[in-house]
Design a protein around this motif. Structure first.
Motif, PDB file in Angstrom:
ATOM      1  N   GLN A  46       0.845  -1.192   0.000  1.00  0.00           N
ATOM      2  CA  GLN A  46       0.000   0.000   0.000  1.00  0.00           C
ATOM      3  C   GLN A  46       0.880   1.241   0.000  1.00  0.00           C
ATOM      4  O   GLN A  46       2.042   1.191   0.413  1.00  0.00           O
ATOM      5  CB  GLN A  46      -0.922   0.012   1.232  1.00  0.00           C
ATOM      6  CG  GLN A  46      -1.838  -1.188   1.354  1.00  0.00           C
ATOM      7  CD  GLN A  46      -2.945  -1.196   0.312  1.00  0.00           C
ATOM      8  OE1 GLN A  46      -3.324  -0.146  -0.215  1.00  0.00           O
ATOM      9  NE2 GLN A  46      -3.477  -2.382  -0.004  1.00  0.00           N
TER      10      GLN A  46
ATOM     11  N   PRO B  49       2.584   4.564   1.274  1.00  0.00           N
ATOM     12  CA  PRO B  49       2.870   5.034   2.630  1.00  0.00           C
ATOM     13  C   PRO B  49       1.952   6.196   3.005  1.00  0.00           C
ATOM     14  O   PRO B  49       1.438   6.913   2.134  1.00  0.00           O
ATOM     15  CB  PRO B  49       4.335   5.476   2.545  1.00  0.00           C
ATOM     16  CG  PRO B  49       4.596   5.725   1.101  1.00  0.00           C
ATOM     17  CD  PRO B  49       3.704   4.781   0.346  1.00  0.00           C
ATOM     18  N   LYS B  50       1.757   6.401   4.305  1.00  0.00           N
ATOM     19  CA  LYS B  50       0.862   7.471   4.754  1.00  0.00           C
ATOM     20  C   LYS B  50       1.411   8.849   4.422  1.00  0.00           C
ATOM     21  O   LYS B  50       0.661   9.790   4.178  1.00  0.00           O
ATOM     22  CB  LYS B  50       0.637   7.335   6.258  1.00  0.00           C
ATOM     23  CG  LYS B  50      -0.148   6.088   6.644  1.00  0.00           C
ATOM     24  CD  LYS B  50      -0.351   6.000   8.147  1.00  0.00           C
ATOM     25  CE  LYS B  50      -1.149   4.748   8.511  1.00  0.00           C
ATOM     26  NZ  LYS B  50      -1.347   4.628   9.979  1.00  0.00           N
ATOM     27  N   SER B  51       2.739   8.947   4.431  1.00  0.00           N
ATOM     28  CA  SER B  51       3.373  10.227   4.127  1.00  0.00           C
ATOM     29  C   SER B  51       4.074  10.134   2.777  1.00  0.00           C
ATOM     30  O   SER B  51       4.915   9.268   2.564  1.00  0.00           O
ATOM     31  CB  SER B  51       4.389  10.581   5.224  1.00  0.00           C
ATOM     32  OG  SER B  51       5.062  11.786   4.913  1.00  0.00           O
ATOM     33  N   LEU B  52       3.723  11.031   1.858  1.00  0.00           N
ATOM     34  CA  LEU B  52       4.304  11.034   0.522  1.00  0.00           C
ATOM     35  C   LEU B  52       5.059  12.339   0.281  1.00  0.00           C
ATOM     36  O   LEU B  52       4.672  13.390   0.806  1.00  0.00           O
ATOM     37  CB  LEU B  52       3.196  10.884  -0.536  1.00  0.00           C
ATOM     38  CG  LEU B  52       2.506   9.526  -0.601  1.00  0.00           C
ATOM     39  CD1 LEU B  52       1.228   9.612  -1.426  1.00  0.00           C
ATOM     40  CD2 LEU B  52       3.437   8.475  -1.185  1.00  0.00           C
TER      41      LEU B  52
ATOM     42  N   SER C 157      -5.367   1.345  -1.663  1.00  0.00           N
ATOM     43  CA  SER C 157      -5.953   2.602  -1.200  1.00  0.00           C
ATOM     44  C   SER C 157      -5.226   3.804  -1.807  1.00  0.00           C
ATOM     45  O   SER C 157      -3.998   3.835  -1.878  1.00  0.00           O
ATOM     46  CB  SER C 157      -5.867   2.678   0.328  1.00  0.00           C
ATOM     47  OG  SER C 157      -6.287   3.954   0.782  1.00  0.00           O
TER      48      SER C 157
ATOM     49  N   GLN D 131      -6.002   6.896  -0.544  1.00  0.00           N
ATOM     50  CA  GLN D 131      -6.318   7.944   0.419  1.00  0.00           C
ATOM     51  C   GLN D 131      -5.140   8.880   0.662  1.00  0.00           C
ATOM     52  O   GLN D 131      -5.278  10.105   0.603  1.00  0.00           O
ATOM     53  CB  GLN D 131      -6.775   7.322   1.745  1.00  0.00           C
ATOM     54  CG  GLN D 131      -7.207   8.359   2.780  1.00  0.00           C
ATOM     55  CD  GLN D 131      -7.723   7.716   4.058  1.00  0.00           C
ATOM     56  OE1 GLN D 131      -7.857   6.505   4.130  1.00  0.00           O
ATOM     57  NE2 GLN D 131      -8.007   8.536   5.056  1.00  0.00           N
ATOM     58  N   SER D 132      -3.951   8.323   0.928  1.00  0.00           N
ATOM     59  CA  SER D 132      -2.788   9.182   1.215  1.00  0.00           C
ATOM     60  C   SER D 132      -2.397   9.999  -0.004  1.00  0.00           C
ATOM     61  O   SER D 132      -1.931  11.131   0.114  1.00  0.00           O
ATOM     62  CB  SER D 132      -1.605   8.332   1.686  1.00  0.00           C
ATOM     63  OG  SER D 132      -1.213   7.397   0.685  1.00  0.00           O
ATOM     64  N   ALA D 133      -2.610   9.443  -1.216  1.00  0.00           N
ATOM     65  CA  ALA D 133      -2.292  10.181  -2.442  1.00  0.00           C
ATOM     66  C   ALA D 133      -3.219  11.375  -2.604  1.00  0.00           C
ATOM     67  O   ALA D 133      -2.778  12.485  -2.949  1.00  0.00           O
ATOM     68  CB  ALA D 133      -2.405   9.249  -3.640  1.00  0.00           C
ATOM     69  N   LYS D 134      -4.507  11.186  -2.367  1.00  0.00           N
ATOM     70  CA  LYS D 134      -5.461  12.283  -2.507  1.00  0.00           C
ATOM     71  C   LYS D 134      -5.209  13.362  -1.462  1.00  0.00           C
ATOM     72  O   LYS D 134      -5.312  14.565  -1.761  1.00  0.00           O
ATOM     73  CB  LYS D 134      -6.884  11.734  -2.377  1.00  0.00           C
ATOM     74  CG  LYS D 134      -7.296  10.831  -3.547  1.00  0.00           C
ATOM     75  CD  LYS D 134      -8.685  10.252  -3.344  1.00  0.00           C
ATOM     76  CE  LYS D 134      -9.079   9.368  -4.517  1.00  0.00           C
ATOM     77  NZ  LYS D 134     -10.423   8.737  -4.316  1.00  0.00           N
ATOM     78  N   GLN D 135      -4.893  12.937  -0.247  1.00  0.00           N
ATOM     79  CA  GLN D 135      -4.610  13.904   0.806  1.00  0.00           C
ATOM     80  C   GLN D 135      -3.380  14.748   0.488  1.00  0.00           C
ATOM     81  O   GLN D 135      -3.290  15.915   0.882  1.00  0.00           O
ATOM     82  CB  GLN D 135      -4.421  13.187   2.143  1.00  0.00           C
ATOM     83  CG  GLN D 135      -5.706  12.595   2.704  1.00  0.00           C
ATOM     84  CD  GLN D 135      -5.478  11.778   3.968  1.00  0.00           C
ATOM     85  OE1 GLN D 135      -4.343  11.453   4.319  1.00  0.00           O
ATOM     86  NE2 GLN D 135      -6.565  11.447   4.658  1.00  0.00           N
ATOM     87  N   ALA D 136      -2.412  14.148  -0.239  1.00  0.00           N
ATOM     88  CA  ALA D 136      -1.190  14.868  -0.599  1.00  0.00           C
ATOM     89  C   ALA D 136      -1.343  15.656  -1.897  1.00  0.00           C
ATOM     90  O   ALA D 136      -0.375  16.271  -2.363  1.00  0.00           O
ATOM     91  CB  ALA D 136      -0.032  13.883  -0.725  1.00  0.00           C
TER      92      ALA D 136
END
Length: 568
Positions: free
Chosen positions: A527, A529-532, A545, A547-552
Motif C-alpha cells: 500500500q 505510505p501514509k506520508s508522501l 488505497s 487515500q494518502s495520495a489524494k490527501q497529498a
C-alpha cells in the motif's frame, strides 16, 4: 561500461517507438519459426522414410507441427504477465551478456546464480544472454529461446522417429501427445529457467532413439552431454538425472549397445561437465566458502531450498514419504499446484486422461516380449522419477521430468489399439484436450495469467517507461504481499549496473528469498505510505488505497486495466 540502451529507451520518442519495436520483434520471431518449419519439411520430404508414406500421414504430420508452432508462438509475449522468476532470470541474462557476472554478487562466470539468495539455475539465462546482448532485454527477446527450443526439440524427435521407421500411427500419436500437451505448451511459453528441462529431455529422447537405431557411439556421447546439461537446467532434477544416467548405462551395457571404451568416454563427458556442480554442493553443504576454480565461481548461496523441499529428515520418515506420494498423485490428477505458470487447473503437466493412458502404456510396454531397446530406456526414464516422487514435495515444476516418458507411453497406449478408427479417436481426444486447454488459457484463465498473484501485468512496463526520464521518486503499490519481489520487474524494464544497484538498494529479510523494497528512485510496498513527498510519481495497483495520495494532492493521469498512474 555504461548501460547504453537504458538511455536510448527513455523519452517520448522511445515510448512512441516501444509498441512498434515490439511488433517488429514479433514479426522477426514469426518469420524465423516459419522459415525453420519450411526448411524442416523440405529436408524430410527428400527422405524415403517420409515420402514413401501415405498422403494422410504427410498431411497430418505437417499439420501437427504447424499447430504446435502456432500454439507456442501465439501472443507468447503478451498473453501472460511477467513472472518474478522470469524477471530475475532476464536480469541475470543481461548481466551475463554485458559483463559475464552474476547480477547480485558480481562474481564472474558463476556455475549457479545467486538470484533470490537461494539460487537460480544457470543454463537458460546463459542461453538467452547472446540474444539479450544484441537485441536488448525485453519479454519478447527473453522468452523466445524457450519457444525456439520447444519447437526444435519436436523437429529433432520427428526426425528421429522417421529415421527409426516407426509405423505411421505410432509416430503420429506419440508426436501429437508431446506436441499438443498442455504441460509442454506451458513450459514452452514461460521463460522460467526450469521450464527448459522438458525440451531438453525431448532432445535426449530423440538422441536415444537415433542411438538405438544407428548404433553410432556419437549419439551415446551426445545423450550423456545433454543429460548433464540438464543438471544446469533444474537442480530439483538431480535425483532423476543421477538415477537415469546409471540406469541408462546399465541397460546399454546389458543389451550390448556399448563397450568398455564407449562407457569410459561417456563417464569422462559426464565428469568433465558435472564437476562444478559437485563443488557447488561442497561449498553450500560442507565448507560454506565460495570458491574460484579455473575461472569459474562456485557460488555460495545465502540459503538452500533443498531442506524445505525434501520431505524426509528433521524427524520425518516413512510416513512423510507415503503422505508425499499421495500428494503427488493429487497434483498429477488435479493439475494444479497454486501456480498457473506451472499448469492450469484440470490440465497440469499431463491431464488426467493422458495420465491414465500413460499407466496403461507403461503396463503394455512392460509386458511386451521382446521389449525393444528404446522402450526399455523409456521405461527406465519413467522409473528414474521414483526418487523425486517419493522424496521431494510435489508441484508441476518438480515433476517436469515425468512429462516426457509419460506422454510417450500415453501415445504408445493409443498406438497399440487394434483398429484404425480407434486410433483416429485417440488422436481426436488429444486434439480435443488441446482445444479445451487453448480456450481455457486464452479465456477463463486469461486474467489470472496476465495479472495473478505472482504475475505482473505487462502494462506496468509501459507506465515504468513513461516515468523513467522524469527524475522523480517512484512509488509502486502492488496491493498484495509480493511487493518485495517487484524490484525484479522494475530492473527487467530498466536495468541498472550491478554495482549501482548494490550501492542503492535496501535489502529486507534473508533466508530463501531476499527482498528489496527500495533502490534508487524506486519504492515498493503493498500500500502507499501514509506520508508522501511533494514531488513523486505514484503507480498503484487497482484495489490499493489512494487515500494518502489524494490527501497529498496527487491526481490521476492515466488509468490502466490493472494499474493507475498519479502525479501531483
Amino acid at each position: 561500461m555504461g548501460v547504453k540502451f537504458v538511455a536510448a529507451a527513455t523519452g517520448p520518442a522511445a515510448r512512441e517507438a516501444g509498441p512498434k519495436k515490439g511488433l517488429l520483434s514479433m514479426l522477426v520471431v514469426t518469420l524465423t519459426l516459419a522459415a525453420l518449419y519450411v526448411i524442416f519439411l523440405v529436408v524430410i520430404a527428400r527422405r524415403p522414410a517420409f515420402y514413401q508414406r501415405p498422403r494422410w500421414f504427410k498431411v497430418t504430420l505437417a499439420l501437427l507441427l504447424l499447430v504446435a508452432i502456432i500454439a507456442r508462438l501465439y501472443r507468447y509475449n503478451s498473453a501472460m504477465g511477467i513472472d518474478y522468476d522470469e524477471a530475475m532470470g532476464g536480469l541475470n541474462a543481461w548481466s551475463l551478456a554485458k559483463w559475464g557476472i552474476d547480477y547480485f554478487t558480481m562474481a564472474s562466470h558463476p556455475v549457479y546464480l545467486y538470484a533470490w539468495g537461494s539460487g537460480m539455475n544457470l543454463l537458460y539465462p546463459l542461453i538467452a544472454s547472446p540474444l539479450v546482448k544484441f537485441f536488448g532485454l525485453s519479454i519478447t527477446v527473453y522468452r523466445f529461446p524457450m519457444v525456439l527450443l520447444g519447437v526444435l526439440s519436436l523437429f529433432c524427435l520427428t526426425a528421429a522417429m522417421l529415421k527409426a521407421r516407426w509405423k505411421d500411427w505410432r509416430l503420429v500419436l506419440v508426436l501429437a501427445a508431446l506436441a499438443l500437451s498442455p504441460g509442454m505448451l506451458n513450459t514452452s511459453r514461460w521463460a522460467v529457467e526450469s521450464n527448459l528441462f522438458p525440451a531438453l529431455l525431448t532432445m535426449v529422447m530423440a538422441t536415444l532413439l537415433w542411438w538405438v537405431t544407428t548404433k553410432r557411439a556419437r549419439y551415446f556421447y551426445l545423450a550423456n552431454l545433454l543429460l548433464v546439461l540438464g543438471a544446469y537446467t533444474y537442480a530439483n532434477n538431480w535425483l532423476f538425472l543421477a538415477t537415469f544416467i546409471l540406469g541408462f548405462w546399465l541397460i546399454a551395457w546389458r543389451r550390448h549397445l556399448i563397450g568398455v571404451r564407449q562407457l569410459g568416454v561417456g563417464c569422462l563427458i559426464d565428469l568433465a561437465l558435472a564437476w562444478p556442480l559437485a563443488l557447488f554442493l561442497w561449498v553450500n553443504y560442507v565448507s560454506h566458502h565460495q570458491l574460484h576454480v579455473l575461472g569459474l565461481t562456485i557460488t555460495r548461496l545465502a540459503a538452500s531450498r533443498g531442506a524445505s523441499q525434501f520431505v524426509v529428515g528433521h524427524g520425518n520418515g516413512l510416513g512423510a514419504v507415503i503422505k508425499n506420494l499421495g500428494q503427488t498423485v493429487a497434483v498429477l490428477f488435479t493439475g494444479y499446484d497454486g501456480y498457473l505458470k506451472n499448469g492450469l487447473p484440470g490440465f497440469g503437466i499431463l491431464t488426467p486422461v493422458m495420465l491414465v493412458l500413460a499407466i496403461v502404456g507403461a503396463l503394455l510396454v512392460f509386458k511386451a516380449k521382446p521389449r525393444t531397446d528404446f522402450d526399455a530406456l523409456m521405461l527406465m526414464m519413467l522409473g528414474a522419477n521414483l526418487p523425486t516422487v517419493l522424496l521431494i514435495s510435489p508441484n508441476n515444476t518438480h515433476l517436469n521430468a515425468l512429462t516426457i516418458p509419460a506422454l510417450y507411453l500415453a501415445g504408445m497406449a493409443l498406438a497399440k489399439l487394434p483398429r484404425v478408427n480407434w486410433r483416429v479417436a485417440g488422436l481426436a481426444v488429444i486434439v480435443l484436450i488441446f482445444g479445451v486447454y487453448a480456450y481455457t488459457y486464452l479465456g477463463p484463465e486469461h486474467t489470472a495469467l496476465a495479472a495473478g498473484q505472482n504475475e505482473t501485468p505487462l502494462e506496468l512496463q509501459t507506465m515504468l517507461t513513461r516515468v523513467v526520464d522524469s527524475g522523480a521518486p517512484i512509488y509502486l503499490a502492488t496491493n498484495h504481499q509480493q511487493a518485495g519481489g517487484m524490484y525484479t520487474v522494475a530492473l527487467f524494464n530498466h536495468p541498472v549496473k550491478p554495482a549501482t544497484f548494490k550501492q542503492e538498494a535496501v535489502k529486507s529479510g534473508g533466508g530463501e528469498f531476499i527482498h528489496y523494497y527500495r533502490y534508487g528512485r524506486y519504492h515498493f510496498s503493498a500500500q502507499l505510505p501514509k506520508s508522501l513527498p511533494a514531488h513523486a510519481v505514484l503507480i498503484v495497483r487497482r484495489g490499493a488505497s489512494l487515500q494518502s495520495a489524494k490527501q497529498a494532492g496527487y491526481h490521476l493521469v492515466k488509468a490502466g486495466r490493472y494499474y493507475q498512474y498519479l502525479e501531483r
